[in-house]
Design an enzyme around this catalytic site. Structure first.
Site, PDB file in Angstrom:
ATOM      1  N   ASN A   9       0.878  -1.173   0.000  1.00  0.00           N
ATOM      2  CA  ASN A   9       0.000   0.000   0.000  1.00  0.00           C
ATOM      3  C   ASN A   9       0.914   1.223   0.000  1.00  0.00           C
ATOM      4  OD1 ASN A   9      -1.779   2.071   0.448  1.00  0.00           O
ATOM      5  ND2 ASN A   9      -2.355   1.436   2.533  1.00  0.00           N
ATOM      6  N   SER A 213       2.579  -2.167  10.379  1.00  0.00           N
ATOM      7  CA  SER A 213       3.996  -2.314  10.713  1.00  0.00           C
ATOM      8  C   SER A 213       4.537  -3.719  10.456  1.00  0.00           C
ATOM      9  CB  SER A 213       4.278  -1.877  12.154  1.00  0.00           C
ATOM     10  OG  SER A 213       3.986  -0.489  12.307  1.00  0.00           O
TER      11      SER A 213
END
Ligand code: PGA
Length: 252
Positions: A9, A213
Site C-alpha cells: 500500500n 507495521s
C-alpha cells in the site's frame, strides 16, 4: 495450501521516477525472493499512477491495485474514480475502508460495504480493511469492532463475500512500528474466519491479510500463523529490499 498475498500500500507516496526505481528493484529481485515457490504480489498505487504502473508491471508477476474506488458507476461525482475506469487500466485489487479513509474521510461501514460491492461488480477484488483503534482495544472492544465492520460488508455482498480479500489492520499498529504479536493477530483472524464461515460455505478461500507495521524482521512469524494469509504492507513496501524479504517469507 492457500497461496499467500503480499500487497504493498504505497499510500500518497511516489513520483514517476521513484515508482520506476521501486518497481525495477522489485523486478530484479522477485524471482530470487520467490526461489521457485509461489506468492501473489500486488502494489496498490495512487490512482494517478495507474497507467504508468500498468506498463511497468506488465509481465512482471505483480498485480496492479489502487487504494479506493467510488461507490458510483458514473456521473456527477467530482474527483471520484469508478470501478469500470480502473478495470479499463488492468486494476486487479482495490483497497476499501482503509482506516485512514475511515478516519480522515468519514467513511462509514455502509459506504465501505458499497465500495466492496462496486469493485466486485467490475471484477476487481476489494481488499476490505477492518481494525480497532487503541482506545477500542484497551476497552476490550476489538472483537466487537471488527465483527461490526465485517458484518456490514457481508450484509451488502451476500454470497459474493467469498470473492473478497480481508485485511485486519489494528489502527494502533499502522505506521507506528508497533506490530500486533503473531498471537494477537491470529486470534482476531480466527474470529474473522469464523464470521466468514458462518456467512459462506466458501469462506476457506478468503485470504485474510495482516497489516500494521509488518516488516522484513517480523513478517515470517506473522505469516506462519494458521489464519494469516498474507500482508498489507505500507512503509516497508516502499523499499525494494524490505518488500522482497517479506515476499520471500510468504513464498510457499
Ligand atoms: P504500515 O501501513 O505497514 O506502514 O504500518 C500498513 C497499512 O496502512 O496498510
Amino acid at each position: 495450501m492457500m497461496r499467500k498475498l503480499i500487497a504493498g500500500n504505497w499510500k500518497m507516496n511516489g513520483s514517476l521516477a521513484a515508482n520506476q526505481a521501486l518497481l525495477s528493484g522489485i523486478h530484479d529481485g522477485l524471482s530470487a525472493a520467490l526461489g521457485g515457490k509461489h506468492a501473489d504480489v500486488a502494489v496498490c498505487v495512487p490512482v494517478i499512477y495507474v497507467s504508468q504502473v500498468q506498463q511497468l508491471v506488465h509481465n512482471m508477476g505483480v498485480a496492479l491495485g489502487v487504494q479506493d474506488v467510488s461507490v458510483h458507476a458514473q456521473g456527477a461525482y467530482t474527483g471520484e474514480t469508478s470501478a469500470a475506469m480502473l478495470k479499463d487500466f488492468g486494476v486487479r485489487y482495490a483497497i476499501v475502508g482503509h482506516s485512514e479513509r475511515r478516519q480522515y474521510h468519514g467513511e462509514t461501514d455502509e459506504q465501505v460495504a458499497l465500495k466492496a460491492k462496486s469493485a466486485l461488480s467490475s471484477g476487481i477484488t476489494p481488499i476490505v480493511c477492518v481494525g480497532e483503534t487503541l482506545a477500542e482495544r484497551e476497552a476490550g472492544q476489538t472483537e466487537h469492532v471488527v465483527k461490526r465492520q465485517l458484518a456490514a460488508v457481508i450484509h451488502t455482498n451476500g454470497h459474493c463475500i467469498s470473492e473478497i480479500v480481508l485485511a485486519y489492520e489494528p489502527v494502533w499498529a499502522i505506521g507506528t512500528g508497533k506490530t500486533a504479536t503473531p498471537q494477537e493477530a491470529q486470534s482476531v483472524h480466527a474470529v474473522l474466519r469464523a464470521q466468514l464461515q458462518a456467512a459462506s460455505e466458501h469462506a476457506q478461500r478468503v485470504k485474510i491479510l495482516y497489516g500494521g507495521s509488518m516488516n522484513a524482521a517480523n513478517a515470517s512469524d506473522l505469516l506462519a500463523q494458521a489464519d494469516i494469509d498474507g500482508g498489507l504492507i505500507g512503509g516497508a513496501a516502499l523499499k525494494p529490499a524490505d518488500f522482497l524479504t517479506i515476499i520471500a517469507a510468504a513464498a510457499r
